[in-house]
Design an enzyme around this catalytic site. Structure first.
Site, PDB file in Angstrom:
ATOM      1  CD  GLN A 286      -6.790   8.495   2.953  1.00  0.00           C
ATOM      2  OE1 GLN A 286      -7.245   8.665   1.955  1.00  0.00           O
ATOM      3  NE2 GLN A 286      -5.942   9.280   3.604  1.00  0.00           N
ATOM      4  CE1 TYR A 315      -5.896  18.745  10.689  1.00  0.00           C
ATOM      5  CE2 TYR A 315      -3.616  18.576  10.699  1.00  0.00           C
ATOM      6  CZ  TYR A 315      -4.700  19.554  10.838  1.00  0.00           C
ATOM      7  OH  TYR A 315      -4.669  20.901  11.067  1.00  0.00           O
ATOM      8  CD  GLU A 336      -9.847  12.412  13.503  1.00  0.00           C
ATOM      9  OE1 GLU A 336      -8.950  12.615  12.531  1.00  0.00           O
ATOM     10  OE2 GLU A 336     -10.863  13.163  13.527  1.00  0.00           O
ATOM     11  CG  ASP A 384      -3.954  12.565   5.578  1.00  0.00           C
ATOM     12  OD1 ASP A 384      -4.405  13.124   4.461  1.00  0.00           O
ATOM     13  OD2 ASP A 384      -4.228  11.395   5.652  1.00  0.00           O
ATOM     14  CB  CYS A 411      -7.094  15.383  -0.066  1.00  0.00           C
ATOM     15  SG  CYS A 411      -7.852  16.372   1.105  1.00  0.00           S
TER      16      CYS A 411
HETATM   17  C1  SAM Z   1      -7.839  13.343   5.295  1.00  0.00           C
HETATM   18  S1  SAM Z   1      -8.564  12.773   6.694  1.00  0.00           S
HETATM   19  C2  SAM Z   1      -6.794  11.622   6.954  1.00  0.00           C
HETATM   20  C3  SAM Z   1      -7.093  10.788   8.187  1.00  0.00           C
HETATM   21  C4  SAM Z   1      -6.093   9.608   8.224  1.00  0.00           C
HETATM   22  N1  SAM Z   1      -4.602  10.266   8.277  1.00  0.00           N
HETATM   23  C5  SAM Z   1      -6.076   8.556   7.250  1.00  0.00           C
HETATM   24  O1  SAM Z   1      -5.151   8.704   6.520  1.00  0.00           O
HETATM   25  O2  SAM Z   1      -7.025   7.730   7.191  1.00  0.00           O
HETATM   26  C6  SAM Z   1      -8.466  14.052   7.851  1.00  0.00           C
HETATM   27  C7  SAM Z   1      -8.736  13.874   9.370  1.00  0.00           C
HETATM   28  O3  SAM Z   1      -8.550  14.876   9.953  1.00  0.00           O
HETATM   29  C8  SAM Z   1      -9.763  15.064  11.077  1.00  0.00           C
HETATM   30  N2  SAM Z   1      -9.730  16.461  11.218  1.00  0.00           N
HETATM   31  C9  SAM Z   1     -10.475  17.528  10.680  1.00  0.00           C
HETATM   32  N3  SAM Z   1     -10.161  18.683  11.190  1.00  0.00           N
HETATM   33  C10 SAM Z   1      -9.262  18.385  12.100  1.00  0.00           C
HETATM   34  C11 SAM Z   1      -8.383  19.196  13.318  1.00  0.00           C
HETATM   35  N4  SAM Z   1      -8.790  20.505  13.293  1.00  0.00           N
HETATM   36  N5  SAM Z   1      -7.702  18.794  14.117  1.00  0.00           N
HETATM   37  C12 SAM Z   1      -7.635  17.417  13.861  1.00  0.00           C
HETATM   38  N6  SAM Z   1      -8.072  16.362  13.181  1.00  0.00           N
HETATM   39  C13 SAM Z   1      -8.985  17.165  12.253  1.00  0.00           C
HETATM   40  C14 SAM Z   1     -10.750  14.543  10.215  1.00  0.00           C
HETATM   41  O4  SAM Z   1     -11.837  14.073  11.039  1.00  0.00           O
HETATM   42  C15 SAM Z   1      -9.962  13.483   9.288  1.00  0.00           C
HETATM   43  O5  SAM Z   1     -10.102  12.137  10.211  1.00  0.00           O
END
Ligand code: SAM
Length: 455
Positions: A286, A315, A336, A384, A411
């Protein structure tokens, strides 16, 4: 039948601004025809010149203000409005918070959902908050420059004070820029496909003060890599990691997947929620740690976790939410998509002596049905996701294991509302007011926490 637009390119019109779009453009209406105007705020009366006409709307530029909004911030540097860095810089901060609240409330209302939205939680100091920068490098007037793209273009505006970034990050970017100039590294040219350096990534731990520098190139080699690295480390003692990232693709993805360590460790550490986190170059972390603590604390409080419960953190990135909730529940499962982030998450569990969390690298939409198949029955699911929101298959399998609560950190309000509607059809409803938390002051991005419960 083709209807002629009532405005013409190059002509000027006087309009009242009636709204602000989610991209931060003022909306003026001329003979029922919308004009989207940069640097114009609701309540203002402006003379605008039309710069582009589309079938159903047009874009204009302010020539003159007849009346200005009391919410306008004066004496700003307009180049920030032209870039994506701070497109709301001209709007007073309390009005920015209200704008974000209204965007979320409006989208739920338009979707026909009766959902309350709390006032946006803001920051005391809503600038210099970002802990990460990814800055394009271009040749401008024969000189290598770092800066930011003008909105909807790849025209680089050279900038030295990025306003919303940790000032130490700005300083580091300048040091790197000067060193790249000294060694005559050629910026990559997207038209000719010639050149080397594409962008510079700098991340700084807010608590640890450790800095990581990523040099992203279009070429496999970075000439003078050793000298450049030594010069960066000599000039910036906080730099603990320098990485050469190779990105051979011609798309908008900023980082490539291949990394070469030039100095120090391939990660930096930082502290968040009282825990230590290892963060690699390609992992998500973040960008506003002050607001992240507020965001996570609200999500955790709303989840009302209990010691005998199972939680899923879909995620999960480097495991920040999983590890923050581990002490409140029996077990946490995190998923993730980025394998390096999961490697970091596993190390982070060890670093913090947490042993009731299991991380897996997979797509959340593929992993959720697997967990369901293996009999994992979560009481609470935290999601998330990135801006595109949740995949349909994820929503279906999440609802099929019947968790009591789904805590949705979003977001992008438009995809949040879309996903809430899908959850509604599967028996999950929003039970508490939605809480926007301003993670991105001066910009139009909106973060929020929503709790869904099974009825
Ligand atoms: C908004 S970030 C949130 C990460 C964590 N929850 C944080 O607060 O630091 C979204 C995350 O989802 C991952 N992501 C994107 N598409 C995804 C998918 N289809 N399945 C799992 N993770 C995914 C991204 O790599 C990223 O790390």
């Amino acid at each position: 039948m083709k209807v002629k637009a009532p405005v013409q390119q190059g002509q000027a019109y006087r309009v009242k601004i009636v709204n602000l779009t989610y991209q931060g453009l003022g909306v003026g209406i001329y003979k029922d025809f919308p004009i989207f105007i940069n640097n114009a705020l609701p309540g203002e009366d402006v003379l605008t010149r039309i710069i582009r006409v589309k079938r159903h709307f047009s874009f204009g530029k302010v020539l003159k203000f007849y009346q200005q909004s009391p919410d306008r911030v004066h004496s700003i540097d307009e180049k920030y409005l032209q870039t994506g860095i701070a497109p709301l810089e001209h709007l007073k901060y309390p009005a920015q918070l209200k704008f974000k609240h209204d965007q979320v409330a409006e989208l739920f209302k338009k979707a026909g959902l009766k959902v309350q939205v709390k006032p946006t939680i803001g920051m005391k100091k809503p600038y210099q908050y970002r802990n990460k920068a990814q800055i394009p490098v271009k040749m401008v007037k024969g000189q290598l420059e770092t800066g930011f793209y003008k909105r909807h273009s790849h025209y680089l505006v050279p900038i030295t004070d990025f306003y919303i970034q940790d000032p130490k990050i700005d300083q580091t970017i300048l040091v790197v820029r000067n060193i790249l100039r000294k060694y005559q590294i050629v910026p990559y040219n997207e038209r000719t496909h010639r050149g080397v350096i594409r962008n510079v990534m700098v991340r700084r731990g807010r608590k640890s003060h450790q800095i990581m520098v990523g040099l992203v190139t279009r070429s496999k080699k970075l000439p003078h890599a050793e000298e450049i690295t030594k010069a960066i480390v000599d000039k910036c003692p906080e730099v603990k990691s320098v990485i050469h990232n190779i990105n051979l693709r011609d798309n908008n993805v900023l980082l490539g997947t291949k990394n070469r360590l030039l100095y120090g460790k391939p990660y930096i550490d930082d502290q968040l929620m009282g825990l230590t986190f290892r963060i690699s170059l390609n992992a998500f972390y973040q960008v506003n740690p002050v607001q992240t603590q507020k965001l996570y604390s609200i999500a955790i409080k709303e989840a009302q976790l209990k010691p005998n419960q199972i939680a899923i953190d879909a995620y999960c990135g480097i495991g920040t939410i999983s590890l923050s909730i581990a002490k409140y529940v029996k077990r946490v499962y995190g998923v993730e998509i980025v394998p390096q982030a999961i490697k970091d998450a596993k190390v982070n569990a060890k670093l913090n002596h947490i042993d009731n969390v299991k991380f897996v690298a997979n797509r959340a939409e593929d992993q959720m049905p697997l967990w369901a198949k293996h009999g994992i029955r979560p009481d609470v699911i935290f999601v998330d996701p990135p801006r595109k929101g949740l995949a349909e298959s994820f929503i279906k399998s999440a609802a099929s294991v019947k968790p009591k609560k789904i805590v949705y950190i979003s977001c992008k309000p438009a995809t949040l509302v879309r996903d809430v509607r899908r959850f509604n059809q599967l028996g999950y409803h929003v039970t508490q007011p939605v809480q926007p938390v301003d993670q991105f002051p001066q910009t139009v991005q909106i973060e929020s926490v929503t709790v869904l419960e099974r009825k």
